[in-house]
Design a protein around this motif. Structure first.
Motif, PDB file in Angstrom:
ATOM      1  N   SER A  88       1.233  -1.196   0.016  1.00 22.50           N
ATOM      2  CA  SER A  88       0.180  -0.402  -0.096  1.00 22.50           C
ATOM      3  C   SER A  88       1.077   1.735  -0.030  1.00 22.50           C
ATOM      4  O   SER A  88       1.659   0.907   0.440  1.00 22.50           O
ATOM      5  N   ASP A 113      -9.368  -2.439   5.419  1.00 19.26           N
ATOM      6  CA  ASP A 113     -10.249  -2.167   4.609  1.00 19.26           C
ATOM      7  C   ASP A 113     -11.314  -0.983   4.668  1.00 19.26           C
ATOM      8  O   ASP A 113     -11.826  -1.460   5.499  1.00 19.26           O
ATOM      9  N   TYR A 117     -12.655   0.743  -1.677  1.00 22.20           N
ATOM     10  CA  TYR A 117     -11.418   0.938  -2.342  1.00 22.20           C
ATOM     11  C   TYR A 117     -10.744   1.373  -1.833  1.00 22.20           C
ATOM     12  O   TYR A 117      -9.427   2.758  -2.930  1.00 22.20           O
ATOM     13  N   GLU A 118     -10.232   1.379  -0.874  1.00 21.83           N
ATOM     14  CA  GLU A 118      -9.223   2.567   0.062  1.00 21.83           C
ATOM     15  C   GLU A 118      -9.584   1.376   1.296  1.00 21.83           C
ATOM     16  O   GLU A 118      -9.852   1.012   1.915  1.00 21.83           O
TER      17      GLU A 118
END
Length: 190
Positions: free
Chosen positions: A1, A125, A131-132
């Motif tokens: 990430s 999550d 989505y992030e």
């Protein structure tokens, strides 16, 4: 990430874990709770889980064996059913005991998980948006503060966040138990 900027080494988690256990080294976070603060709630959870599951298991096994003694099978099916009746009640009792202990102690387990990961480099999550990822940023002083903060900020449902995973786990467990019973009955019939 891309959120994590530093480059941890492969064995950094082992080094930091040992440093936390022996109390040496500088923790990377001021929010990291000392191991002694985590010892009591962790031991409490383990002991309560054992006590609850033992009591429920003995109770369920007693009820199942009492019910099975009233329903004696006929001579032709006695040998087939005797093996199934010998082992399956113990599986059911173990399942029920584990389920009861996990459901009853889930709020304590939630508190434990939050205390254990506080101050670590943990991201989760964002399941709301999908989505992030979000960093874990908590400032609990200990078990009592964690309980009060969850109650104040999230209400009682806050203690049951993630409970759906337990439901899925035990649903699969029931499916495996039923499949085991069907296979075992089929094998004993043949």
């Amino acid at each position: 990430s891309e959120i994590i900027r530093d480059n941890p080494g492969i064995l950094d988690c082992v080094k930091e874990g040992l440093g936390r256990v022996v109390g040496m080294g500088v923790p990377h976070s001021k929010r990291l709770l000392p191991l002694m603060v985590l010892t009591f709630p962790t031991a409490l959870h383990g002991v309560l889980h054992y006590v609850i599951s033992s009591i429920v298991q003995k109770l369920v096994l007693f009820v199942l064996k009492r019910d099975n003694s009233h329903n004696l099978p006929t001579e032709s099916s006695a040998s087939v059913q005797s093996m199934l009746d010998a082992y399956f009640p113990e599986l059911i009792a173990s399942f029920a005991a584990s389920l009861c202990a996990d459901v009853m102690l889930y709020p304590l387990e939630t508190v434990l998980h939050r205390l254990h990961i506080q101050g670590t480099r943990t991201i989760i999550d964002n399941t709301d948006l999908g989505y992030e990822v979000l960093p874990i940023n908590t400032q609990y002083e200990g078990m009592r503060d964690c309980i009060n903060t969850i109650k104040r900020e999230e209400g009682m449902p806050g203690f049951y966040k993630g409970f759906g995973a337990v439901i899925v786990q035990y649903t699969l467990h029931v499916a495996v138990l039923q499949l085991t019973k069907i296979i075992y009955s089929t094998l004993l019939q043949n």
